[in-house]
Design a protein around this motif. Sequence first.
Motif, PDB file in Angstrom:
ATOM      1  N   ALA A   4       0.854  -1.412  -0.024  1.00  0.00           N
ATOM      2  CA  ALA A   4      -0.075  -0.230   0.042  1.00  0.00           C
ATOM      3  C   ALA A   4       0.750   1.457   0.082  1.00  0.00           C
ATOM      4  O   ALA A   4       0.446   2.079  -0.786  1.00  0.00           O
ATOM      5  CB  ALA A   4      -0.934   0.023   1.171  1.00  0.00           C
ATOM      6  N   LEU A   5       1.787   0.843   0.708  1.00  0.00           N
ATOM      7  CA  LEU A   5       2.469   2.101   0.810  1.00  0.00           C
ATOM      8  C   LEU A   5       3.399   2.450  -0.274  1.00  0.00           C
ATOM      9  O   LEU A   5       3.373   3.782  -0.927  1.00  0.00           O
ATOM     10  CB  LEU A   5       3.531   1.976   2.022  1.00  0.00           C
TER      11      LEU A   5
ATOM     12  N   ARG B  52       3.277   9.301  -2.727  1.00  0.00           N
ATOM     13  CA  ARG B  52       3.743  10.860  -2.628  1.00  0.00           C
ATOM     14  C   ARG B  52       3.313  10.798  -0.757  1.00  0.00           C
ATOM     15  O   ARG B  52       4.270  10.996  -0.117  1.00  0.00           O
ATOM     16  CB  ARG B  52       2.698  11.168  -2.921  1.00  0.00           C
ATOM     17  N   PHE B  53       2.303   9.974  -0.537  1.00  0.00           N
ATOM     18  CA  PHE B  53       1.802   9.673   0.779  1.00  0.00           C
ATOM     19  C   PHE B  53       2.942   9.046   2.007  1.00  0.00           C
ATOM     20  O   PHE B  53       2.927  10.007   2.975  1.00  0.00           O
ATOM     21  CB  PHE B  53       0.539   8.886   1.034  1.00  0.00           C
TER      22      PHE B  53
ATOM     23  N   ALA C 282       4.661  10.803   4.389  1.00  0.00           N
ATOM     24  CA  ALA C 282       4.758  10.548   5.975  1.00  0.00           C
ATOM     25  C   ALA C 282       6.144  10.897   6.208  1.00  0.00           C
ATOM     26  O   ALA C 282       6.664  10.891   7.895  1.00  0.00           O
ATOM     27  CB  ALA C 282       3.795   9.306   6.450  1.00  0.00           C
ATOM     28  N   LEU C 283       7.769   9.987   5.966  1.00  0.00           N
ATOM     29  CA  LEU C 283       8.423   9.641   6.069  1.00  0.00           C
ATOM     30  C   LEU C 283       9.467  11.013   6.700  1.00  0.00           C
ATOM     31  O   LEU C 283      10.110  10.904   7.790  1.00  0.00           O
ATOM     32  CB  LEU C 283       9.563   8.976   5.252  1.00  0.00           C
TER      33      LEU C 283
END
Length: 92
Positions: free
Chosen positions: A15-16, A21-22, A26-27
């Motif tokens: 999923a990641l 972009r997400f 998040a990182l």
Amino acid sequence: MMETILQDLRYELRALLKSPRFTSIALITLVLGIAANVAIFTFVDAALLRPLPYRDASRLMEVYDTRTADVFTQFESSYPDFRPLHRQVQRW
């Protein structure tokens, strides 16, 4: 139990990877949060938690020079200003 955890991890990894972009946001958020916490803890540890690196640190004091005619009435005293005061105290 362990198989379920591994399946969940594989699913989350896929999923990641599908939304880079997400993942990158998040990182970056995690890295900035960890860096801010490390910086704040380092400052608090150095300034508040550790004792001062002086012998008899509890006897340290700050000397101010007071002038009533100026706009600012209190100034930190410099060493040349402090020497006459120190001589006066030693005479007592």
